[in-house]
Design an enzyme around this catalytic site. Structure first.
Site, PDB file in Angstrom:
ATOM      1  CB  CYS A   1      45.049  45.917  32.740  1.00 51.02           C
ATOM      2  SG  CYS A   1      43.796  46.081  31.528  1.00 51.02           S
TER       3      CYS A   1
ATOM      4  NE  ARG B   1      43.478  41.281  38.891  1.00 50.45           N
ATOM      5  CZ  ARG B   1      42.694  41.733  38.321  1.00 50.45           C
ATOM      6  NH1 ARG B   1      42.342  42.873  38.152  1.00 50.45           N
ATOM      7  NH2 ARG B   1      42.583  40.545  37.178  1.00 50.45           N
TER       8      ARG B   1
END
Length: 270
Positions: free
Chosen positions: A229, A171
């Site tokens: 995050c 990611r």
């Protein structure tokens, strides 16, 4: 005092509020796991409803207002004078969000059950299905107990200090993005996947191991450190791991879901 507690230590404590914070992105609802079995006396804490406000431009898990958080914690039996222990299934990913949010709003005695319910059961300690009776608490939420970042300060920190990206490496690199509309990372951020904070069974690595890990990534004494995050959940786990390592860090609560809400913000890949 360590932010972690072992099952054996928790089993000997009296006068402690225990919150079950099991949660998984995309479900199933954590309350179903709670109903199947939990630590005696534990009360279920809903991450989406109790530890965040509704999703929007501020991110998928913005901080709740002080009034909303205070009301939720009182309903769950939290008082300022009573220690709180939080846990999830095993790796403390969602429990860390409860730890961080309680600390941010001023609770001074919060610990995370290292290894979660799995470690508790493996220690031969009882697991029950009965819903615990709750005596309302008197917790007063006062924000500011933990350092936070907004998008501007996160961008600055990526250049002047160390900004850790707690998401999976793919990611970070922008190869996949299963949740947010844009893939990639904040320019200058360093990949530091949360999964590397814990052992295969879910317990945190030892303090020296974690300190060496973060030092290698540039988080050394005298350098300001922050973490983000996808939506401020696993980054709270990063902040917890950093605290175990003895390294203070700020949390970008809005994280990537807030960053990409503004299309003018730069995105890096690779």
């Amino acid at each position: 005092m360590s932010p972690l507690i072992t099952p054996e230590e928790l089993a000997t404590l009296d006068g402690v509020t225990v919150l079950d914070v099991r949660w998984r992105l995309g479900g199933p609802p954590g309350v179903e796991s709670y109903q199947e079995g939990h630590i005696p006396g534990a009360v279920f804490c809903d991450l989406d409803a109790d530890l965040a406000s509704p999703p929007g431009p501020d991110g998928r898990h913005p901080l709740p207002s002080p009034d909303a958080f205070q009301s939720a914690m009182r309903r769950l039996g939290v008082s300022g004078s009573r220690p709180v222990v939080v846990y999830d299934e095993a790796d403390s990913t969602s429990a860390a969000r409860a730890w961080w949010t309680l600390r941010y709003f001023g609770h001074g005695d919060v610990r995370v059950l290292d290894g979660g319910l799995r470690a508790w059961a493996q220690a031969g300690l009882p697991v029950v299905k009965e819903t615990a009776a709750v005596t309302p608490g008197d917790f007063t939420a006062v924000p500011g107990g933990m350092p936070v970042l907004d998008a501007e300060r996160a961008a600055d920190l990526a250049g002047s200090g160390v900004l850790l990206d707690a998401r999976a490496a793919e990611r970070y690199r922008g190869e996949v993005e299963p949740v947010d509309p844009v893939a990639g990372h904040i320019p200058g951020a360093v990949s530091a996947p949360t999964g590397q904070n814990v052992e295969p069974g879910g317990r945190f690595h030892a303090r020296d191991f974690l300190r060496e890990r973060f030092n290698t990534l540039g988080a050394v004494d005298g350098v300001p450190v922050g973490a983000y995050c996808g939506s401020g959940v696993t980054a709270a786990h990063e902040v917890l791991a950093l605290e175990v390592a003895g390294i203070p860090a700020a949390l970008y609560v809005g994280s990537w879901s807030n960053w990409v809400a503004d299309p003018t913000r730069p995105v890096a890949t690779g």
